[in-house]
Design a protein around this motif. Structure first.
Motif, PDB file in Angstrom:
ATOM      1  N   SER A  69     -27.777 -22.427   3.658  1.00  8.12           N
ATOM      2  CA  SER A  69     -26.852 -21.809   2.702  1.00  8.12           C
ATOM      3  C   SER A  69     -27.249 -20.349   2.518  1.00  8.12           C
ATOM      4  O   SER A  69     -28.355 -20.050   2.054  1.00  8.12           O
ATOM      5  N   ARG A  70     -26.376 -19.456   2.864  1.00  8.37           N
ATOM      6  CA  ARG A  70     -26.676 -18.030   2.835  1.00  8.37           C
ATOM      7  C   ARG A  70     -26.836 -17.524   1.398  1.00  8.37           C
ATOM      8  O   ARG A  70     -26.027 -17.815   0.524  1.00  8.37           O
ATOM      9  N   GLY A  71     -27.926 -16.809   1.149  1.00  9.81           N
ATOM     10  CA  GLY A  71     -28.165 -16.212  -0.159  1.00  9.81           C
ATOM     11  C   GLY A  71     -28.741 -17.170  -1.186  1.00  9.81           C
ATOM     12  O   GLY A  71     -28.809 -16.833  -2.378  1.00  9.81           O
ATOM     13  N   ALA A  72     -29.198 -18.359  -0.750  1.00 11.21           N
ATOM     14  CA  ALA A  72     -29.647 -19.377  -1.698  1.00 11.21           C
ATOM     15  C   ALA A  72     -30.847 -18.910  -2.516  1.00 11.21           C
ATOM     16  O   ALA A  72     -30.915 -19.154  -3.730  1.00 11.21           O
ATOM     17  N   GLY A  73     -31.813 -18.248  -1.875  1.00 14.05           N
ATOM     18  CA  GLY A  73     -33.021 -17.837  -2.587  1.00 14.05           C
ATOM     19  C   GLY A  73     -32.719 -16.906  -3.738  1.00 14.05           C
ATOM     20  O   GLY A  73     -33.188 -17.117  -4.865  1.00 14.05           O
ATOM     21  N   LYS A  74     -31.933 -15.867  -3.501  1.00 16.70           N
ATOM     22  CA  LYS A  74     -31.576 -14.911  -4.565  1.00 16.70           C
ATOM     23  C   LYS A  74     -30.779 -15.595  -5.672  1.00 16.70           C
ATOM     24  O   LYS A  74     -30.977 -15.325  -6.863  1.00 16.70           O
ATOM     25  N   GLN A  75     -29.865 -16.482  -5.279  1.00 17.66           N
ATOM     26  CA  GLN A  75     -29.046 -17.166  -6.281  1.00 17.66           C
ATOM     27  C   GLN A  75     -29.899 -18.029  -7.205  1.00 17.66           C
ATOM     28  O   GLN A  75     -29.685 -18.066  -8.425  1.00 17.66           O
ATOM     29  N   LEU A  76     -30.876 -18.725  -6.632  1.00 17.61           N
ATOM     30  CA  LEU A  76     -31.680 -19.626  -7.443  1.00 17.61           C
ATOM     31  C   LEU A  76     -32.654 -18.857  -8.330  1.00 17.61           C
ATOM     32  O   LEU A  76     -32.932 -19.282  -9.460  1.00 17.61           O
ATOM     33  N   LEU A  77     -33.176 -17.734  -7.853  1.00 15.58           N
ATOM     34  CA  LEU A  77     -33.996 -16.891  -8.734  1.00 15.58           C
ATOM     35  C   LEU A  77     -33.160 -16.365  -9.894  1.00 15.58           C
ATOM     36  O   LEU A  77     -33.626 -16.319 -11.047  1.00 15.58           O
ATOM     37  N   ALA A  78     -31.915 -15.988  -9.614  1.00 16.94           N
ATOM     38  CA  ALA A  78     -31.020 -15.542 -10.689  1.00 16.94           C
ATOM     39  C   ALA A  78     -30.722 -16.689 -11.657  1.00 16.94           C
ATOM     40  O   ALA A  78     -30.619 -16.486 -12.868  1.00 16.94           O
ATOM     41  N   SER A  79     -30.611 -17.921 -11.134  1.00 16.68           N
ATOM     42  CA  SER A  79     -30.383 -19.083 -11.995  1.00 16.68           C
ATOM     43  C   SER A  79     -31.530 -19.269 -12.976  1.00 16.68           C
ATOM     44  O   SER A  79     -31.312 -19.579 -14.152  1.00 16.68           O
ATOM     45  N   VAL A  80     -32.756 -19.083 -12.473  1.00 19.11           N
ATOM     46  CA  VAL A  80     -33.931 -19.192 -13.345  1.00 19.11           C
ATOM     47  C   VAL A  80     -33.823 -18.193 -14.487  1.00 19.11           C
ATOM     48  O   VAL A  80     -34.002 -18.538 -15.673  1.00 19.11           O
ATOM     49  N   GLU A  81     -33.521 -16.950 -14.158  1.00 13.03           N
ATOM     50  CA  GLU A  81     -33.419 -15.909 -15.183  1.00 13.03           C
ATOM     51  C   GLU A  81     -32.305 -16.208 -16.177  1.00 13.03           C
ATOM     52  O   GLU A  81     -32.480 -16.053 -17.402  1.00 13.03           O
ATOM     53  N   ASN A  82     -31.165 -16.659 -15.690  1.00 10.69           N
ATOM     54  CA  ASN A  82     -30.031 -16.926 -16.575  1.00 10.69           C
ATOM     55  C   ASN A  82     -30.320 -18.076 -17.540  1.00 10.69           C
ATOM     56  O   ASN A  82     -29.950 -18.026 -18.715  1.00 10.69           O
ATOM     57  N   CYS A  83     -30.974 -19.110 -17.048  1.00 12.45           N
ATOM     58  CA  CYS A  83     -31.274 -20.260 -17.903  1.00 12.45           C
ATOM     59  C   CYS A  83     -32.320 -19.908 -18.952  1.00 12.45           C
ATOM     60  O   CYS A  83     -32.217 -20.338 -20.110  1.00 12.45           O
ATOM     61  N   ILE A  84     -33.332 -19.128 -18.565  1.00  8.80           N
ATOM     62  CA  ILE A  84     -34.336 -18.696 -19.543  1.00  8.80           C
ATOM     63  C   ILE A  84     -33.689 -17.803 -20.592  1.00  8.80           C
ATOM     64  O   ILE A  84     -33.956 -17.930 -21.800  1.00  8.80           O
ATOM     65  N   ARG A  85     -32.806 -16.912 -20.162  1.00  8.78           N
ATOM     66  CA  ARG A  85     -32.122 -16.019 -21.102  1.00  8.78           C
ATOM     67  C   ARG A  85     -31.260 -16.808 -22.085  1.00  8.78           C
ATOM     68  O   ARG A  85     -31.079 -16.407 -23.242  1.00  8.78           O
ATOM     69  N   ALA A  86     -30.735 -17.957 -21.641  1.00  9.69           N
ATOM     70  CA  ALA A  86     -29.900 -18.782 -22.518  1.00  9.69           C
ATOM     71  C   ALA A  86     -30.729 -19.607 -23.498  1.00  9.69           C
ATOM     72  O   ALA A  86     -30.160 -20.286 -24.367  1.00  9.69           O
ATOM     73  N   GLY A  87     -32.058 -19.566 -23.367  1.00 11.38           N
ATOM     74  CA  GLY A  87     -32.920 -20.267 -24.307  1.00 11.38           C
ATOM     75  C   GLY A  87     -33.467 -21.580 -23.793  1.00 11.38           C
ATOM     76  O   GLY A  87     -34.158 -22.294 -24.542  1.00 11.38           O
ATOM     77  N   MET A  88     -33.201 -21.916 -22.548  1.00  9.35           N
ATOM     78  CA  MET A  88     -33.750 -23.157 -21.990  1.00  9.35           C
ATOM     79  C   MET A  88     -35.124 -22.912 -21.367  1.00  9.35           C
ATOM     80  O   MET A  88     -35.393 -21.820 -20.857  1.00  9.35           O
ATOM     81  N   ARG A  89     -35.974 -23.942 -21.425  1.00  9.01           N
ATOM     82  CA  ARG A  89     -37.223 -23.906 -20.689  1.00  9.01           C
ATOM     83  C   ARG A  89     -36.910 -24.320 -19.252  1.00  9.01           C
ATOM     84  O   ARG A  89     -36.151 -25.263 -19.021  1.00  9.01           O
ATOM     85  N   VAL A  90     -37.483 -23.614 -18.305  1.00 12.72           N
ATOM     86  CA  VAL A  90     -37.180 -23.857 -16.892  1.00 12.72           C
ATOM     87  C   VAL A  90     -38.440 -24.286 -16.156  1.00 12.72           C
ATOM     88  O   VAL A  90     -39.479 -23.623 -16.233  1.00 12.72           O
ATOM     89  N   ARG A  91     -38.337 -25.414 -15.451  1.00 11.93           N
ATOM     90  CA  ARG A  91     -39.344 -25.804 -14.480  1.00 11.93           C
ATOM     91  C   ARG A  91     -38.681 -25.758 -13.109  1.00 11.93           C
ATOM     92  O   ARG A  91     -37.450 -25.788 -13.015  1.00 11.93           O
ATOM     93  N   THR A  92     -39.467 -25.662 -12.081  1.00 11.49           N
ATOM     94  CA  THR A  92     -38.917 -25.621 -10.728  1.00 11.49           C
ATOM     95  C   THR A  92     -39.524 -26.730  -9.882  1.00 11.49           C
ATOM     96  O   THR A  92     -40.573 -27.286 -10.208  1.00 11.49           O
ATOM     97  N   ASN A  93     -38.838 -27.046  -8.806  1.00  9.41           N
ATOM     98  CA  ASN A  93     -39.384 -27.950  -7.791  1.00  9.41           C
ATOM     99  C   ASN A  93     -39.136 -27.341  -6.421  1.00  9.41           C
ATOM    100  O   ASN A  93     -38.060 -26.783  -6.165  1.00  9.41           O
ATOM    101  N   SER A  94     -40.125 -27.442  -5.565  1.00 14.79           N
ATOM    102  CA  SER A  94     -40.025 -26.896  -4.212  1.00 14.79           C
ATOM    103  C   SER A  94     -40.381 -27.982  -3.211  1.00 14.79           C
ATOM    104  O   SER A  94     -41.431 -28.619  -3.344  1.00 14.79           O
ATOM    105  N   VAL A  95     -39.523 -28.189  -2.223  1.00 13.51           N
ATOM    106  CA  VAL A  95     -39.827 -29.110  -1.133  1.00 13.51           C
ATOM    107  C   VAL A  95     -40.626 -28.328  -0.094  1.00 13.51           C
ATOM    108  O   VAL A  95     -40.167 -27.306   0.418  1.00 13.51           O
TER     109      VAL A  95
END
Length: 487
Positions: free
Chosen positions: A268-294
């Motif tokens: 999926s093209r651009g997945a890495g940048k999109q998911l890093l942006a997702s982390v930032e957006n969720c933290i900004r919304a007040g959620m705690r964010v954990r990640t998982n990496s295969v």
């Protein structure tokens, strides 16, 4: 020295430690640490004591206990020790010294499991009702190892996904229409009404089901903080809606911050940048964010850099999973870690953890599993968790095809508890010997032990040999698998 003889001094030492603690008349209660909280509830013919992870809302441990033990623990919960002793002596019509000896024995066990702890003076502890845990002695069943009612549900809301990960181990039908939100809500209500205490919304990708926010809001309203895991791009708007629905934590799955690697693994093209942006957006919304990496050979060396980037963004925990065998990937062999790669990353993660970095990784290979087969962990499939696929099929394992015998019926056609107790479900929990004809299991003297307790992994058996009822490849009597399941 025998195991029993060597264990006796340890037990005696624990009792002495417990006596010293109890001499101070502390307030006691079920354990509630930063990692998880212990709770109790009836399970038809016994009481279960279980621990829920604060991190993922998953059931981490489950123990079947006698109602007498449960009542004694309930009398302790939130009470001074001496007060609990006197109330228990009155409730059971026993001398105080006999109750003290029973408590000392019980607490040497439960405090060792961190299921009971001393509470700080002034701590707010909601009391438990001992009467709700009592039941007739003749009805008690401590032998059956699976629950009469499930504790948790994993709901795969949709097969839709923005990614086509090369290692995906989930059978998806992307052409399937989503089940309506109203039907999922009724199922969640049915589960909670029957004792479900944890819910995970999964997929595919749950963010692609239009009813996710409503489903989150309903669970939160019933006192359950659901677990949600996604690989979608989470916009500011979507993150805000999830937070408004009451979601406090979310898992973002991200394999690499390096574009070519992320693009390849997720196809999926651009997945890495999109998911890093997702982390930032969720933290900004007040959620705690954990990640998982295969972790695969393509991203293993880059993982420490990813951890540093995620820590800077404010991720509170970085989880991992070594890429495992998949029935649904044509190139899975090239994505499985080798022993030296797994060992290297374990050393790296250990060093990071010593510096206080909240990261985790474990890697256990086929050779080690075979050499330590007798001490293997029990499989929890079908014990306390109900997995519901996107079409409503009830199954016990995520990594197996969504059809018979792994799927035992449809929850939108048959009540959940009826399927949980169905003949098809119990055949998987306690298979008969004749089903193993032609395998090393059919005449094995350990068959009863393996088949009457959750110690056979259908996933590993099926992956290795394409057969449901057969030995797991870790069994020393099993032939070497024709496919590589790990290093």
């Amino acid at each position: 020295m025998s195991e029993t003889a060597s264990a006796a001094p340890i037990h005696s030492q624990r009792i002495e430690e417990v006596r010293a603690l109890l001499a101070g008349n502390p307030v006691l209660g079920l354990g509630d640490s930063a990692e998880g909280v212990w709770r109790m509830r009836p399970d038809v013919r016994r009481i279960i004591l279980y621990r829920i992870s604060h991190d993922t809302s998953e059931i981490e441990r489950m123990i079947r206990i006698h109602p007498i033990t449960a009542v004694m623990l309930a009398l302790l919960h939130g009470s001074r020790y001496r007060d609990a002793v006197e109330r228990a002596a009155a409730a059971f019509e026993q001398p105080v010294d006999a109750i003290e000896r029973r408590y000392e024995h019980e607490l040497s066990h439960w405090m060792g499991h961190e299921a009971v702890e001393a509470k700080p003076d002034g701590a707010a502890v909601a009391p438990l009702d001992p009467a709700s845990l009592a039941m007739p002695a003749q009805s008690v069943d401590l032998e059956r190892w699976w629950l009469y009612r499930p504790l948790s549900m994993h709901l795969k809301l949709t097969d839709a996904c923005q990614r086509t990960c090369r290692y995906c181990s989930v059978e998806l039908d992307r052409s399937r229409d989503d089940i309506a939100t109203e039907r999922w809500l009724r199922l969640v209500e049915e589960g909670i009404d029957n004792g479900v205490v944890t819910i995970s919304y999964l997929g595919g990708d749950p963010l692609l089901h239009r009813g996710l926010c409503e489903l989150v809001r309903y669970a939160v309203g019933r006192g359950i903080q659901p677990f949600v895991s996604t690989k979608c791009f989470v916009s500011d708007e979507t993150a805000g809606k999830l937070a408004d629905a009451g979601l406090k934590r979310i898992q973002i799955s991200i394999d690499s911050h390096v574009d070519p690697v992320a693009d390849y693994l997720l196809d999926s093209r651009g997945a890495g940048k999109q998911l890093l942006a997702s982390v930032e957006n969720c933290i900004r919304a007040g959620m705690r964010v954990r990640t998982n990496s295969v972790i695969t050979p393509y991203n293993v060396l880059l993982f420490p850099e990813l951890v540093a980037r995620l820590e800077q963004l404010g991720v509170y925990k970085m989880g991992t999973s070594a890429c495992g065998y998949s029935l649904f990937s044509d190139e899975i062999d090239s994505l499985l870690l080798r022993e030296d790669e797994g060992a290297w990353l374990q050393d790296q993660v250990q060093a990071m953890r010593q510096r206080g970095v909240p990261v985790a990784f474990s890697f256990v290979g086929h050779r080690f599993r075979r050499e330590n087969f007798e001490s293997r962990a029990w499989c929890t499939a079908g014990v306390w968790n109900a997995i519901v696929n996107s079409d409503g099929a009830l199954s016990f394992c995520d990594d197996l095809p969504n059809r018979e015998p792994f799927a035992v019926g449809n929850v939108f056609e048959t009540p959940l508890l009826d399927l949980w107790e169905s003949e098809a479900a119990n055949r998987l929990r306690g298979p008969e010997r004749h089903l193993y004809e032609g395998t090393v299991c059919s005449d094995c003297e350990l068959f009863e032990r393996c088949s009457r307790h959750p110690r056979i992994c259908y996933r590993d058996s099926y992956h290795a040999y394409g057969r449901v009822f057969g030995p797991p490849p870790q069994c020393p009597r099993a032939p070497e698998p024709p496919v590589r399941l790990g290093h």
